[in-house]
Enzyme design. Structure first.
Site, PDB file in Angstrom:
ATOM      1  N   ARG A   1      44.219  49.893  33.340  1.00 40.94           N
ATOM      2  CA  ARG A   1      43.604  49.498  32.066  1.00 40.94           C
ATOM      3  C   ARG A   1      43.581  50.677  31.101  1.00 40.94           C
ATOM      4  NH1 ARG A   1      40.822  44.696  33.377  1.00 40.94           N
ATOM      5  NH2 ARG A   1      41.053  44.394  35.623  1.00 40.94           N
TER       6      ARG A   1
ATOM      7  N   ALA B   1      38.264  46.750  36.815  1.00 46.06           N
ATOM      8  CA  ALA B   1      37.553  45.479  36.680  1.00 46.06           C
ATOM      9  C   ALA B   1      38.300  44.392  37.436  1.00 46.06           C
ATOM     10  CB  ALA B   1      37.385  45.096  35.211  1.00 46.06           C
ATOM     11  N   SER B   2      39.117  44.822  38.404  1.00 44.31           N
ATOM     12  CA  SER B   2      39.767  43.911  39.343  1.00 44.31           C
ATOM     13  C   SER B   2      40.604  42.851  38.630  1.00 44.31           C
ATOM     14  CB  SER B   2      38.710  43.285  40.255  1.00 44.31           C
ATOM     15  OG  SER B   2      39.300  42.689  41.375  1.00 44.31           O
ATOM     16  N   HIS B   3      40.181  41.571  38.689  1.00 41.69           N
ATOM     17  CA  HIS B   3      40.988  40.486  38.116  1.00 41.69           C
ATOM     18  C   HIS B   3      40.591  40.138  36.684  1.00 41.69           C
ATOM     19  CE1 HIS B   3      37.446  38.431  39.835  1.00 41.69           C
ATOM     20  NE2 HIS B   3      37.576  37.619  38.806  1.00 41.69           N
TER      21      HIS B   3
END
Length: 467
Positions: A51, A97-99
């Site tokens: 990200r 934030a994973s998915h």
């Protein structure tokens, strides 16, 4: 809004999750580690997914971490967790934030074992971060002043990658040679996330990789791998005569597997495949233990029982599964409700290891993945989400429990946790307020009979107000 849960902290960067909030959490985490260390010099591993806000969050936290820092850069979450063990660090922070979509980011805090903090530990950290005002942050900096002045910051991405690669090959063991002989092909969609490094590890196992969307931060579609986001893969899988396709979320702990016929495997099927393979190759299967969360399909139990092995259920949460696996000496576990297989001694879901495990089973059984799935018990496993206000959640829980007890059914209810209602005929209904999505009640039903499952879901949704 900022979501603070047992799995970490996440929110829209700059709006919900700000550099100041990250600093408060860093100071709270450092305070906890310093208290436990009793004067010992600390070491913390820090890494992130792809990200764009990751570097800014890292830079914001570093001044509040009075410890030697091992910066492993962009890596899958499982590789960062392994780095904590490899470097014998006191803890670690994963910026992910994973998915969630790229505008979000988050923080996962690790124990010295590499596993995420357990629920009680994370609860204490959330409370401490909430009290971490400017004055308390100054106290942390004062106590850590000497460590900050002497600390080293070491970039160690290359070493961490090598250590993780060796680790996963150690886990799959003899399967590596069988995989190489099969010369199978896998279509891999990293979708711009940290899982792009998987293509190199899979290639070293002799797998032909058709790599898609491998550039860091080049998000070609929504971050969460779903049937919708991976629907374009089956024609390519068929064209390249691949065993299957795989899609990662941004930190690559989660992988979704899809076949050339368009069928996507469930987390329940992945755990069932892993458990059956482990039990069928064990010299003493009756001594083995498989650990799953309480929302996992009865399919896994149907696979485990004929071997005389023990199936243990724990509350939802990766840390709960990992803790019980360690206590029970379990080699396979996971959360069927969230596509997660955990293969010991790994301490989390691991997408890359999951792909290698599946390839190893295919190579060992000399059958296609589609054929292996056809051998599993058939179950109807339905999942829904219902919007429920926070104010009405407690009352709704009481109503659900009362309804099923009035029907004469046993109700297994954790305090503020899940509600599970075992039904006749090896079925169940399950309810739980989401810890990662505010105002969401998760509803799952499971049954060997599809028609019965539909009826159970209609009843459950009527109770939850989502009919």
């Amino acid at each position: 809004m900022l979501v603070e849960s047992l799995s970490g902290v996440r929110g829209w960067y700059g709006r919900d999750l700000t550099p100041n909030i990250a600093q408060r959490y860093a100071a709270a985490y450092a305070s906890s580690l310093m208290k436990a260390a009793k004067g010992k010099r600390l070491c913390i591993v820090i890494g992130m997914d792809t990200r764009p806000s990751g570097p800014a969050l890292k830079d914001a936290m570093l001044p509040f971490l009075p410890a030697d820092i091992i910066d492993v850069g962009v890596l899958p979450a499982p590789a960062i967790e392994h780095a904590v063990r490899h470097f014998r660090a006191d803890g670690g922070i994963i910026i992910t934030a994973s998915h969630n979509e790229p505008h979000d980011n988050g923080l996962k805090f690790l124990r010295r074992t590499g596993a995420i903090l357990e629920e009680q530990e994370m609860g204490k950290l959330i409370a401490l971060a909430g009290r971490m005002d400017a004055a308390r942050m100054k106290v942390v900096l004062s106590k850590g002043a000497k460590a900050l002045g002497q600390r080293t910051v070491r970039e160690a991405r290359k070493e961490a990658i090598g250590a993780y690669r060796d680790f996963v090959f150690f886990i799959i063991g003899d399967s590596a040679g069988k995989i190489r002989k099969e010369k199978m092909t896998v279509v891999l969609d990293a979708n711009g996330g940290a899982g792009s490094m998987a293509k190199h590890i899979l290639a070293q196992a002799g797998i032909r990789v058709v790599a898609l969307n491998s550039g860091h931060g080049d998000f070609a579609h929504a971050v969460e791998p779903t049937m919708e986001t991976l629907a374009y893969l089956p024609p390519l899988i068929r064209k390249r005569k691949a065993q299957f396709g795989a899609g990662f979320d941004c930190d690559a702990d989660r992988v979704e597997i899809i076949l050339g016929n368009g069928r996507m495997l469930s987390g329940n099927e992945l755990i069932a495949l892993a458990a059956r393979h482990m039990l069928s190759t064990s010299s003493r299967p009756e001594k083995e233990v498989v650990v799953v969360n309480d929302a996992t399909s009865g399919m896994v139990g149907e696979v485990v029982r004929p071997y005389g092995a023990l199936l243990k259920e724990v509350p939802v949460g990766e840390s709960n599964v990992v803790r019980e696996m360690k206590a029970s000496g379990s080699r396979v576990g996971g959360e069927g409700s969230s596509s997660g297989i955990i293969i010991a001694p790994q301490t989390c879901r691991d997408g890359i290891l999951g792909i290698l495990m599946i390839c190893g089973i295919v190579a060992d059984r000399k059958k296609s993945l589609e054929e292996l799935l056809g051998e599993l018990p058939r179950r109807a496993y339905l999942k829904r989400k219902v919007s429920v206000s926070k104010a009405s959640m407690a009352g709704l829980r009481r109503s659900i429990i009362a309804h099923y007890r009035e029907r004469g059914l046993d109700v297994l209810a954790e305090k503020e946790g899940s509600i599970k209602v075992p039904m006749p005929g090896s079925a169940f209904a399950w309810f739980r307020a989401s810890k990662t999505e505010a105002g969401v009640l998760r509803v799952i039903v499971d049954s060997p009979n599809g028609e019965k499952a539909e009826g159970l879901m209609r009843e459950a949704l009527a109770l939850a107000g989502g009919a």
